[in-house]
Write a protein that holds these residues in place. Structure first.
Motif, mmCIF file in Angstrom:
data_model
loop_
_atom_site.group_PDB
_atom_site.id
_atom_site.type_symbol
_atom_site.label_atom_id
_atom_site.label_comp_id
_atom_site.label_asym_id
_atom_site.label_seq_id
_atom_site.Cartn_x
_atom_site.Cartn_y
_atom_site.Cartn_z
ATOM 1 N N PHE A 356 0.837 -1.195 0.000
ATOM 2 C CA PHE A 356 0.000 0.000 0.000
ATOM 3 C C PHE A 356 0.875 1.249 0.000
ATOM 4 O O PHE A 356 1.906 1.286 0.671
ATOM 5 C CB PHE A 356 -0.914 0.044 1.229
ATOM 6 C CG PHE A 356 -1.917 -1.075 1.301
ATOM 7 C CD1 PHE A 356 -2.650 -1.436 0.185
ATOM 8 C CD2 PHE A 356 -2.136 -1.758 2.488
ATOM 9 C CE1 PHE A 356 -3.581 -2.459 0.247
ATOM 10 C CE2 PHE A 356 -3.064 -2.783 2.566
ATOM 11 C CZ PHE A 356 -3.784 -3.144 1.441
ATOM 12 N N ALA A 357 0.429 2.256 -0.713
ATOM 13 C CA ALA A 357 1.117 3.552 -0.734
ATOM 14 C C ALA A 357 0.059 4.650 -0.671
ATOM 15 O O ALA A 357 -0.590 4.970 -1.674
ATOM 16 C CB ALA A 357 1.975 3.700 -1.980
ATOM 17 N N GLY A 358 -0.163 5.179 0.549
ATOM 18 C CA GLY A 358 -1.124 6.255 0.723
ATOM 19 C C GLY A 358 -2.570 5.817 0.595
ATOM 20 O O GLY A 358 -3.400 6.553 0.053
ATOM 21 N N LEU A 359 -2.894 4.603 1.082
ATOM 22 C CA LEU A 359 -4.262 4.093 0.993
ATOM 23 C C LEU A 359 -5.164 4.780 2.019
ATOM 24 O O LEU A 359 -4.824 4.846 3.209
ATOM 25 C CB LEU A 359 -4.274 2.582 1.241
ATOM 26 C CG LEU A 359 -5.651 1.914 1.265
ATOM 27 C CD1 LEU A 359 -6.271 1.910 -0.128
ATOM 28 C CD2 LEU A 359 -5.550 0.489 1.803
ATOM 29 N N SER A 360 -6.303 5.275 1.586
ATOM 30 C CA SER A 360 -7.272 5.898 2.488
ATOM 31 C C SER A 360 -8.662 5.347 2.182
ATOM 32 O O SER A 360 -9.060 5.249 1.016
ATOM 33 C CB SER A 360 -7.282 7.421 2.325
ATOM 34 O OG SER A 360 -6.050 7.982 2.728
ATOM 35 N N ILE A 361 -9.388 4.954 3.226
ATOM 36 C CA ILE A 361 -10.744 4.441 3.078
ATOM 37 C C ILE A 361 -11.494 4.650 4.383
ATOM 38 O O ILE A 361 -10.920 4.518 5.472
ATOM 39 C CB ILE A 361 -10.727 2.945 2.671
ATOM 40 C CG1 ILE A 361 -12.137 2.445 2.369
ATOM 41 C CG2 ILE A 361 -10.089 2.100 3.755
ATOM 42 C CD1 ILE A 361 -12.720 2.996 1.103
ATOM 43 N N GLU A 362 -12.755 4.952 4.271
ATOM 44 C CA GLU A 362 -13.606 5.154 5.451
ATOM 45 C C GLU A 362 -14.723 4.117 5.419
ATOM 46 O O GLU A 362 -15.436 3.975 4.413
ATOM 47 C CB GLU A 362 -14.211 6.566 5.420
ATOM 48 C CG GLU A 362 -14.941 6.956 6.686
ATOM 49 C CD GLU A 362 -14.002 7.401 7.799
ATOM 50 O OE1 GLU A 362 -14.403 7.294 8.971
ATOM 51 O OE2 GLU A 362 -12.876 7.853 7.480
ATOM 52 N N ILE A 363 -14.881 3.373 6.535
ATOM 53 C CA ILE A 363 -15.947 2.387 6.670
ATOM 54 C C ILE A 363 -16.813 2.805 7.860
ATOM 55 O O ILE A 363 -16.321 2.889 8.992
ATOM 56 C CB ILE A 363 -15.390 0.957 6.893
ATOM 57 C CG1 ILE A 363 -14.480 0.559 5.725
ATOM 58 C CG2 ILE A 363 -16.514 -0.045 7.068
ATOM 59 C CD1 ILE A 363 -13.763 -0.767 5.921
ATOM 60 N N LYS A 364 -18.068 3.072 7.618
ATOM 61 C CA LYS A 364 -18.954 3.578 8.656
ATOM 62 C C LYS A 364 -19.379 2.458 9.606
ATOM 63 O O LYS A 364 -19.385 1.276 9.219
ATOM 64 C CB LYS A 364 -20.192 4.218 8.030
ATOM 65 C CG LYS A 364 -19.889 5.424 7.157
ATOM 66 C CD LYS A 364 -21.151 5.923 6.479
ATOM 67 C CE LYS A 364 -20.846 7.096 5.551
ATOM 68 N NZ LYS A 364 -22.065 7.565 4.845
ATOM 69 N N PRO A 365 -19.747 2.790 10.849
ATOM 70 C CA PRO A 365 -20.259 1.772 11.779
ATOM 71 C C PRO A 365 -21.468 1.066 11.178
ATOM 72 O O PRO A 365 -22.388 1.708 10.653
ATOM 73 C CB PRO A 365 -20.654 2.578 13.019
ATOM 74 C CG PRO A 365 -19.809 3.804 12.952
ATOM 75 C CD PRO A 365 -19.667 4.123 11.490
ATOM 76 N N GLY A 366 -21.458 -0.264 11.206
ATOM 77 C CA GLY A 366 -22.557 -1.059 10.684
ATOM 78 C C GLY A 366 -22.539 -1.253 9.186
ATOM 79 O O GLY A 366 -23.401 -1.943 8.625
ATOM 80 N N GLU A 367 -21.561 -0.691 8.488
ATOM 81 C CA GLU A 367 -21.482 -0.840 7.033
ATOM 82 C C GLU A 367 -20.899 -2.203 6.686
ATOM 83 O O GLU A 367 -20.014 -2.722 7.370
ATOM 84 C CB GLU A 367 -20.621 0.269 6.434
ATOM 85 C CG GLU A 367 -20.700 0.345 4.921
ATOM 86 C CD GLU A 367 -19.921 1.514 4.340
ATOM 87 O OE1 GLU A 367 -20.085 1.805 3.140
ATOM 88 O OE2 GLU A 367 -19.152 2.156 5.097
ATOM 89 N N LYS A 368 -21.400 -2.767 5.581
ATOM 90 C CA LYS A 368 -20.960 -4.083 5.132
ATOM 91 C C LYS A 368 -20.172 -3.916 3.835
ATOM 92 O O LYS A 368 -20.707 -3.487 2.824
ATOM 93 C CB LYS A 368 -22.153 -5.006 4.953
ATOM 94 C CG LYS A 368 -22.880 -5.276 6.275
ATOM 95 C CD LYS A 368 -24.239 -5.873 6.085
ATOM 96 C CE LYS A 368 -24.928 -6.038 7.433
ATOM 97 N NZ LYS A 368 -25.066 -4.750 8.177
ATOM 98 N N ILE A 369 -18.883 -4.279 3.931
ATOM 99 C CA ILE A 369 -17.938 -4.026 2.847
ATOM 100 C C ILE A 369 -17.441 -5.351 2.277
ATOM 101 O O ILE A 369 -17.069 -6.267 3.014
ATOM 102 C CB ILE A 369 -16.734 -3.200 3.351
ATOM 103 C CG1 ILE A 369 -17.190 -1.860 3.908
ATOM 104 C CG2 ILE A 369 -15.699 -3.011 2.242
ATOM 105 C CD1 ILE A 369 -17.788 -0.928 2.885
ATOM 106 N N GLY A 370 -17.387 -5.451 0.964
ATOM 107 C CA GLY A 370 -16.793 -6.593 0.291
ATOM 108 C C GLY A 370 -15.453 -6.210 -0.318
ATOM 109 O O GLY A 370 -15.302 -5.104 -0.844
ATOM 110 N N LEU A 371 -14.477 -7.092 -0.236
ATOM 111 C CA LEU A 371 -13.156 -6.853 -0.825
ATOM 112 C C LEU A 371 -12.947 -7.833 -1.973
ATOM 113 O O LEU A 371 -13.080 -9.051 -1.804
ATOM 114 C CB LEU A 371 -12.049 -7.036 0.220
ATOM 115 C CG LEU A 371 -12.144 -6.215 1.511
ATOM 116 C CD1 LEU A 371 -10.905 -6.448 2.365
ATOM 117 C CD2 LEU A 371 -12.325 -4.733 1.223
ATOM 118 N N VAL A 372 -12.585 -7.292 -3.133
ATOM 119 C CA VAL A 372 -12.433 -8.096 -4.338
ATOM 120 C C VAL A 372 -11.106 -7.749 -4.986
ATOM 121 O O VAL A 372 -10.656 -6.603 -4.925
ATOM 122 C CB VAL A 372 -13.592 -7.830 -5.322
ATOM 123 C CG1 VAL A 372 -13.380 -8.572 -6.637
ATOM 124 C CG2 VAL A 372 -14.914 -8.245 -4.700
#
Length: 581
Positions: A356-372
């Protein structure tokens, strides 16, 4: 944990100082009695040599016999009473060393266990506790003979001033010989200890992966590898044994020549009337026993050097500084709803490129995220960094605005439940494996979690039900059954963050259908991160992040990503085409 053998041992000496001081006091008293016993034996010889059958002579003989008996008895009983004091100490010492080592090793990061074989670590722990015990035992034996020699030197000094300098010179010479040879033995022992741990590690590694050896028919290959390790071990141990044999030979020869020279020297003193006949017998009797004692001191010293070498070899593997540590001001983290943010995160493994180089991401409380993403794109690394199995090179990872480096690792991990692709189960009962999610859970709660994970039905069909032992890594269960146990464990843990790493990949379509409702209930109100290669399982995710070479190249819902006709759409089409075929 202390990093050197001397400081490591000193830590336990301080714990048992009163035991050791008490034992040393008894040793000193006992050895003083033993050293004066020959004096009265020599007085008996002197009285008998001028025997005239008078009451005074008989009185003197009987007194000397009684004193010799009492002193000899005290010299044997009192020191051994000291060893009785250690009967409860040595088992406690073993358990303390194992406990402390276990505690320290489990503070290491995932990287440490990835780099070291489990068998090697286990062998080093065993090596450390057994050699610590041996060191204390040899030290006690050495103390016994040390005080015997010191007190003997004092007795010789008061018997004749001419004997003390000769004996001191002899003692120093023997000690110098022993110390010089001990240094070489220390290095040889350290080397053989390392080779032994490596060979044992290979054995454990092969046993743990026996199914792979069988499936690839590589028993011969593993056997050849083990034989190479055993040959290196044999050479190292042969060098050590030759070194030990050389020490014994040199020390025994030195003692034999010393007794001869001392006898000639005492004869000269007797001929010059500097030594009486009784004292001549006394000092030669004493020196003969002390010759063996000095040999034992030198031999014990060499054994101690050998043991120090083994302990140092173990500490070099076990006592390394943990890569991931709680800060001194780390606080416990507590929250029911948790949001996650990666802020300009950079990271790369030691032996590979930057992930990773400068990775930024926001995941809200209760949010359901998939990684592909393709293999190596950064999905698993994302999870490992969130769990703080590794620390970021730069940037921050926050839970509800709190940097994970400012909270304790235990409290962080209590807020995360992971259902991995390759489920690891303990060789314990199914009940214990499920209850591992929350070790104070009741039986009712365990069964309820198993039902929600659709595991209760197959568990009840087993002969011992929930008390069935699953074997090493859960070998008696199918892949789908192991997954359901892992899901039950996560349900019981009830952590606010859920991580699914291909959690349903080992399930057949029927089993997956049965637990979908349970997973839906489990995910309710929780922050979910799911890694999936089976893209159809991510349809219900609030958002899908598409990784490529450590970057998020696309994000959105399943349908919106299909409309973009980008990387996600291409991956989905490839899977769909594969299924059609």
């Amino acid at each position: 944990m202390e990093k050197t053998a001397l400081r490591f041992i000193w830590h336990y000496v301080k714990i048992f100082k009163w035991f050791l001081l008490g034992m040393l006091a008894l040793l000193i008293i006992g050895q003083t009695c033993r050293q004066f016993a020959p004096y009265y034996l020599s007085r008996i010889f002197e009285a008998v040599s001028v025997f005239d059958d008078s009451p005074g002579v008989w009185h003197n003989i009987l007194f000397c016999i009684l004193m010799a008996f009492v002193l000899q008895l005290a010299g044997q009983v009192i020191p051994n009473a000291g060893f009785l004091m250690t009967a409860g100490m040595t088992p406690r010492l073993r358990t303390l060393v194992i406990r402390d080592t276990f505690d320290y090793v489990n503070r290491h990061s995932i990287a440490y266990f990835n780099e070291e074989m489990a068998g090697n670590i286990s062998n080093k722990v065993q090596q450390l506790q057994s050699n610590t015990y041996d060191l204390f035992r040899h030290a006690m034996d050495g103390s016994w003979t040390f005080f015997y020699v010191v007190i003997g030197l004092f007795v010789l000094s008061i018997t004749s001033i001419w004997l003390a300098p000769a004996f001191i010179l002899w003692t120093l010479s023997m000690t110098a010989i022993g110390m010089r040879m001990g240094k070489k033995l220390h290095a040889l022992s350290k080397e053989s200890g390392s080779k032994q741990s490596y060979a044992n590690g290979m054995i454990v590694d092969s046993i743990a992966n026996y199914s792979e050896i069988k499936s690839f028919a590589n028993f011969r290959f593993e056997r050849l590898n083990l034989l190479k390790a055993l040959r290196m071990l044999r050479r190292a141990e042969s060098k050590e044994e030759y070194g030990r044999a050389k020490v014994i030979l040199v020390l025994h020869a030195s003692v034999a020549f010393s007794i001869l020279f001392f006898l000639l020297y005492s004869i000269w003193l007797f001929s010059e009337n500097l030594l009486s006949a009784a004292d001549f017998i006394f000092v030669n009797t004493l020196f003969t026993t002390m010759g063996g004692a000095v040999f034992n001191i030198s031999w014990n010293y060499n054994n101690l050097m050998r043991i120090f070498g083994r302990i140092n070899a173990a500490l070099e593997t076990l006592a390394v500084e943990p890569e991931i540590k709680d800060s001194p001001r780390a606080a416990k983290f507590q929250a029911r709803n948790v949001g996650i943010s990666f802020e300009n995160v950079s990271f790369g493994y030691k032996s590979s490129r930057q992930i990773f180089a400068g990775l930024s991401i926001e995941i809200k409380p209760g949010e359901k995220i998939g990684l592909v993403g393709a293999s190596g794109a950064g999905k698993s690394t994302f999870i490992k960094l969130l769990s703080r199995y590794f620390d970021v090179s730069s940037g921050n990872i926050r839970l509800n605005g709190t940097d994970i480096r400012s909270i304790t690792q235990d409290s962080l991990h209590r807020h995360i439940a992971v259902i991995p692709q390759d489920v690891c189960l303990f060789n314990r009962s199914l009940y214990d494996n499920i209850r591992y999610g929350r070790t104070n859970a009741s039986e009712k709660e365990v069964i309820a979690a198993a039902k929600k994970a659709s595991a209760d039905e197959f568990i009840k069909k087993l002969a011992d039900g929930y008390q069935t032992r699953v074997g090493d890594r859960g070998v008696i269960l199918s892949g789908g059954e192991r997954q359901r146990i892992a899901i039950a464990r996560a349900i019981l843990k009830n952590a606010p963050i859920l991580i699914f790493d291909e959690a349903t990949s080992a399930l057949d379509s029927e089993s997956e259908k049965h637990i979908q409702k349970s997973l839906g209930a489990l995910m309710e109100g929780k922050t979910v991160i799911a890694i999936a290669h089976r893209l159809s399982t991510l349809r219900e995710m609030d958002r899908i992040l598409v990784f490529d070479k450590g970057k998020i190249v696309e994000e959105g819902t399943h349908l919106s990503l299909l409309r973009q006709k980008g990387v996600y759409a291409r991956l989905y089409k490839m899977q769909a085409d594969g299924f059609v075929n």
